[in-house]
Structure formats: structure tokens, C-alpha cells
Design an enzyme around this catalytic site. Structure first.
Site, PDB file in Angstrom:
ATOM      1  N   SER A 190      -2.271  -9.594   5.248  1.00  0.00           N
ATOM      2  CA  SER A 190      -2.295  -8.623   4.159  1.00  0.00           C
ATOM      3  C   SER A 190      -1.544  -9.082   2.919  1.00  0.00           C
ATOM      4  O   SER A 190      -1.850  -8.636   1.823  1.00  0.00           O
ATOM      5  CB  SER A 190      -1.742  -7.284   4.644  1.00  0.00           C
ATOM      6  OG  SER A 190      -0.476  -7.445   5.218  1.00  0.00           O
ATOM      7  N   HIS A 218      -8.152  -5.810   6.643  1.00  0.00           N
ATOM      8  CA  HIS A 218      -8.581  -6.292   5.322  1.00  0.00           C
ATOM      9  C   HIS A 218      -9.893  -7.076   5.364  1.00  0.00           C
ATOM     10  O   HIS A 218     -10.401  -7.458   4.310  1.00  0.00           O
ATOM     11  CB  HIS A 218      -7.484  -7.161   4.700  1.00  0.00           C
ATOM     12  CG  HIS A 218      -6.225  -6.388   4.450  1.00  0.00           C
ATOM     13  ND1 HIS A 218      -6.022  -5.640   3.317  1.00  0.00           N
ATOM     14  CD2 HIS A 218      -5.123  -6.208   5.222  1.00  0.00           C
ATOM     15  CE1 HIS A 218      -4.838  -5.050   3.385  1.00  0.00           C
ATOM     16  NE2 HIS A 218      -4.273  -5.373   4.535  1.00  0.00           N
ATOM     17  N   LYS A 248      -9.342   1.029   3.351  1.00  0.00           N
ATOM     18  CA  LYS A 248      -9.383  -0.114   2.439  1.00  0.00           C
ATOM     19  C   LYS A 248     -10.832  -0.287   1.948  1.00  0.00           C
ATOM     20  O   LYS A 248     -11.293   0.526   1.154  1.00  0.00           O
ATOM     21  CB  LYS A 248      -8.780  -1.327   3.140  1.00  0.00           C
ATOM     22  CG  LYS A 248      -7.327  -1.043   3.563  1.00  0.00           C
ATOM     23  CD  LYS A 248      -6.650  -2.210   4.161  1.00  0.00           C
ATOM     24  CE  LYS A 248      -5.232  -2.024   4.645  1.00  0.00           C
ATOM     25  NZ  LYS A 248      -4.505  -0.818   4.564  1.00  0.00           N
TER      26      LYS A 248
HETATM   27  N1  PMP Z   1      -2.791  -3.452   9.389  1.00  0.00           N
HETATM   28  C1  PMP Z   1      -2.763  -4.159   8.257  1.00  0.00           C
HETATM   29  C2  PMP Z   1      -3.010  -5.633   8.338  1.00  0.00           C
HETATM   30  C3  PMP Z   1      -2.533  -3.523   7.038  1.00  0.00           C
HETATM   31  O1  PMP Z   1      -2.471  -4.218   5.907  1.00  0.00           O
HETATM   32  C4  PMP Z   1      -2.330  -2.128   7.022  1.00  0.00           C
HETATM   33  C5  PMP Z   1      -2.109  -1.340   5.737  1.00  0.00           C
HETATM   34  N2  PMP Z   1      -1.469  -1.930   4.737  1.00  0.00           N
HETATM   35  C6  PMP Z   1      -2.344  -1.441   8.234  1.00  0.00           C
HETATM   36  C7  PMP Z   1      -2.588  -2.130   9.392  1.00  0.00           C
HETATM   37  C8  PMP Z   1      -2.086   0.041   8.276  1.00  0.00           C
HETATM   38  O2  PMP Z   1      -3.238   0.736   7.979  1.00  0.00           O
HETATM   39  P1  PMP Z   1      -3.136   2.215   7.386  1.00  0.00           P
HETATM   40  O3  PMP Z   1      -2.861   2.055   5.934  1.00  0.00           O
HETATM   41  O4  PMP Z   1      -4.459   2.821   7.689  1.00  0.00           O
HETATM   42  O5  PMP Z   1      -2.009   2.892   8.101  1.00  0.00           O
END
Ligand code: PMP
Length: 405
Positions: A190, A218, A248
Site C-alpha cells: 500500500s 489495492h 478502493k
Molecule cells: N489492507 C491494505 C493493504 C490496505 O491498504 C488497507 C487500507 N488502507 C486495508 C487492508 C484496510 O482496508 P479498509 O480501509 O477497508 O479497512
């Protein structure tokens, strides 16, 4: 304790964070997040949303949301296991299972909860969890809180993972079941935008009889010909635990785990963040169904995004900026120093562009960066504008020399 005493106790930590240029603060948006938004009455062009396909404001998605809200109400009213599981949730789970080629899918309220709940339901005391050292906080927290032994392998290094797995002898099992080995990785990282090496990870896991969990937050919607994500083309046997988020590229909210019937039933029985929380509003599930359909029907969104990614990379490299090895919509510019990164972010904002500075502890010390994210809702001229402002800042402040630790 009074509020004053609480303030006194908490203040030194807050001050230390501020002094270290690591203080986090929020902006209040007053309109759609992308590509253009309003902050404090100013229009800003945004390069920090995860709405990679521009679906959050798609009129068809919004219309479906409104229709379903009229029918089901604004909220779900209960957890899935009580009375919060609507026909829209159920239909979405079936469509996610079909789309990912899995037996079943299970909706969670957020990706963070999906990761926490899944890891804790699958491993515990006596087991071992192996994680890429750059995994998302929710995966790391899930592993740390599970009670399993926690091992981190070097980023994207299947060889290192293999050595760690070799050292974990099955004979040392102390649990009622054979010691379980769970390998967990982000699909697309991320904060870096690079992809996990799927084939080597799959082979390593199969060789050691370890379970592989991929968090494709992502990649889902963006990667693969059809938008199935980094997991596209890999079967349930190769990636038995597949996680994707809906907030996303899909443009709504929530997350899912896809896999075998036994996996999903195990989560329904044992994943506490699934059991003890309110289901996402049915209208969100309905809107997500429309969005998922658009993802499949409109590959041109992914093609346009890929063209913008190439345009940005070429332009930024010509400016001498340090990019990461990322083929995805996440295109961080490495600056290194925390204060300098903030300064670039402020200058971008003064020029009407919103790009967030990402600093430790979110990323390793010395690797602060501007996390540029691109979206199919951007136009080529907007990427040119970003590049032009970056060129101006580089001229004023010099191109950062990044020495990674
Ligand atoms: N996994 C990854 C790799 C993420 O980047 C994120 C959110 N930034 C999440 C899980 C969490 O997802 P959510 O925003 O739906 O809680």
C-alpha cells in the site's frame, strides 16, 4: 481522573510527535474526493484517493445506492448473524465468489476487520504466522494478536520465507492440531505500490504445506484483464485465502474474504470482528454490486489508468525524482527526510494539488514519501499539471537525494 489530568498525561507524547514532524492531522472535504475536491472553500486536484477507477461518484453506483436505501433504510440494524444480512449482502457475496472463482465469499465491514478476524480465526497459540515485513498494519496486528509465533520475512523475498519455513519443525507442535503455518502478504504494497511475487510465494507455501493469505486491497478491480486483481489466474488451491477491499477501486466500502466453503464457515463461526459488528448498510452492498459489474464491463477504465501511470512515471523520472518499482496506481515519490516531505506536500497544496506526505511509522525511517495515487478519473492534462508543479518545486528546493537505510 479528570479531563485536565488526562490532558496532562497525554500531552508529552503528542508534543514529541509534533516536534518530530510526524504529527498526523485531517482535512475536511466538502465534495467528491476525486479528481477535484473542495477543502476550506478551495478547489484542489487530488492525487491521494484510493478510488482508482473513479467509481465512487459514478452516477449508476449512486443511483443504485439511493434505490436500495429507499427500500432497506440507511443502516443494516444488526450484525450478519442476527438480522443484518440482507438479500443485497447475500447477492454481493455470490457475485464476489463467482468473480474471484472461489466457492464462497464473506463480507466484512472493513478490510482492517477482515484481516484481523481471519488471521485470528485461523491461527493461535502453537501455530506460526509468517509475514512480509512491509505488510499492512491490519495484517501485522492480526498476526501479533493471534497468539501464534510471529515471523517477518524480508520484503518480497520468497527465498527468505523458505528459510524461515525450513526452520519451523512440525515435530515441535504443541497444539491439538498439527502446528499451522500461515503465510500472509499484501498483494500490492500500500505504501510502495509494488506487487508480491505470487508464483514463488505459492510454490514456497505448497512445498511447506503452509496456507497462503493474500490481501489484494489495492489490486482488486485494477489488475488482471478483468479486474480480478493480482490473484487473477491463480486458483483457490494456489491462493486459498483471498482478501479484497471494496473501499478502493470498487468505490464503496467494506471488504471480503473469498475461499473454500470450510474457510468461510470457519470465519462465520470464529472470526470475532465478523460476528460482533454491524453489517455494512444494504445500500452499500447494492451499490457495490453495480460497481462490480462496471469493473467487469468497462476494461477501458483500467487501460486509461495504465496510460496515466506510464505518463506519470516517464515525466517524474525525467525530472530526476526517485520512484519505486511500481506498476500500479500507487506511485510514491521518495523524498527521505520527514520535514522535507511535508514541505513538498505543502507546496503542492499551495499550487492547488492534494498529495499526502507519508512518514514513519507508516513507512521505515528515512523513507518518507509523497504517496501519489492515480485514478481513471484523472485526465492526461491533470497529470501534466502535477508534473509541472513537481518540476517547479524541484527547481526551488533541488531534487531530493534519497539514501535508503
Ligand atoms: N489492507 C491494505 C493493504 C490496505 O491498504 C488497507 C487500507 N488502507 C486495508 C487492508 C484496510 O482496508 P479498509 O480501509 O477497508 O479497512
Amino acid at each position: 481522573m479528570t479531563a485536565d489530568l488526562l490532558t496532562e498525561a497525554l500531552s508529552p507524547e503528542l508534543e514529541a510527535r509534533r516536534a518530530a514532524h510526524l504529527y498526523r492531522s485531517r482535512r475536511t472535504l466538502n465534495g467528491p474526493q476525486q479528481p477535484q475536491t473542495q477543502v476550506d472553500g478551495r478547489d484542489l486536484l487530488t492525487f491521494c484517493s484510493n478510488d482508482y477507477l473513479g467509481l465512487a461518484n459514478d452516477p449508476r453506483v449512486i443511483e443504485r445506492f439511493q434505490q436500495a436505501a429507499s427500500r432497506y433504510g440507511a443502516g443494516s440494524g444488526a450484525s450478519h448473524l442476527v438480522s443484518g444480512h440482507s438479500a443485497e449482502h447475500h447477492g454481493l457475496e455470490e457475485e464476489l465468489a463467482a468473480f474471484t472463482g472461489r466457492d464462497r465469499a464473506l463480507l466484512f465491514s472493513t478490510g482492517f476487520m477482515a484481516n484481523l478476524g481471519t488471521i485470528q480465526a485461523l491461527v493461535g497459540k502453537g501455530d506460526v504466522v509468517f509475514q512480509d515485513r512491509l505488510n499492512h498494519a491490519s495484517l501485522l496486528d492480526g498476526g501479533l494478536h493471534s497468539g501464534a509465533r510471529f515471523k517477518r520475512y524480508q520484503h518480497n523475498d520468497a527465498g527468505h520465507l523458505n528459510r524461515l519455513l525450513e526452520k519451523t519443525s512440525p515435530a515441535a507442535s504443541v497444539n491439538h492440531h498439527n502446528r499451522r503455518k500461515l503465510v500472509v502478504t499484501d498483494g500490492v504494497f500500500s505504501m510502495d505500490g509494488d506487487c508480491a511475487p505470487m508464483q514463488p510465494l505459492i510454490e514456497t507455501c505448497q512445498q511447506h504445506n503452509a496456507w497462503l493469505m493474500v490481501d489484494d486491497a489495492h489490486g482488486f478491480g485494477c489488475l488482471g484483464d478483468n479486474g480480478q486483481g493480482l490473484g487473477a489466474g491463480f486458483s483457490q488451491n494456489e491462493i486459498p485465502i483471498l482478501m479484497g477491499t471494496l473501499g478502493k477501486a470498487i468505490g464503496t466500502s467494506g471488504a471480503f474474504i473469498a475461499g473454500s466453503d470450510a474457510l468461510i464457515e470457519t470465519l462465520i463461526q470464529f472470526a470475532r470482528p465478523y460476528i460482533y459488528t454491524t453489517a455494512i448498510p444494504p445500500a452499500i452492498a447494492a451499490a457495490t454490486r453495480t460497481s462490480l459489474n462496471i469493473v467487469q464491463q468497462e476494461p477501458e477504465r483500467r487501460q486509461h489508468l495504465n496510460t496515466l501511470i506510464a505518463q506519470f512515471r516517464t515525466g517524474a523520472q525525467q525530472l530526476g525524482l526517485t520512484l519505486m518499482d511500481s506498476p500500479t496506481a500507487i506511485q510514491p515519490i521518495l523524498i527521505g527526510d520527514d520535514a522535507e516531505t511535508l514541505s513538498w506536500s505543502h507546496k503542492l497544496e499551495n499550487a492547488g494539488l492534494l498529495v499526502t506526505a507519508i512518514r514513519p511509522p507508516t513507512v521505515p525511517k528515512g523513507s518518507a514519501r509523497l504517496r501519489v495515487t492515480l485514478s481513471a478519473s484523472h485526465r492526461a492534462e491533470q497529470i501534466d499539471r502535477l508534473l509541472a508543479v513537481l518540476a517547479d518545486i524541484a527547481q526551488q528546493r533541488g531534487v531530493p537525494e534519497v539514501v535508503l537505510p
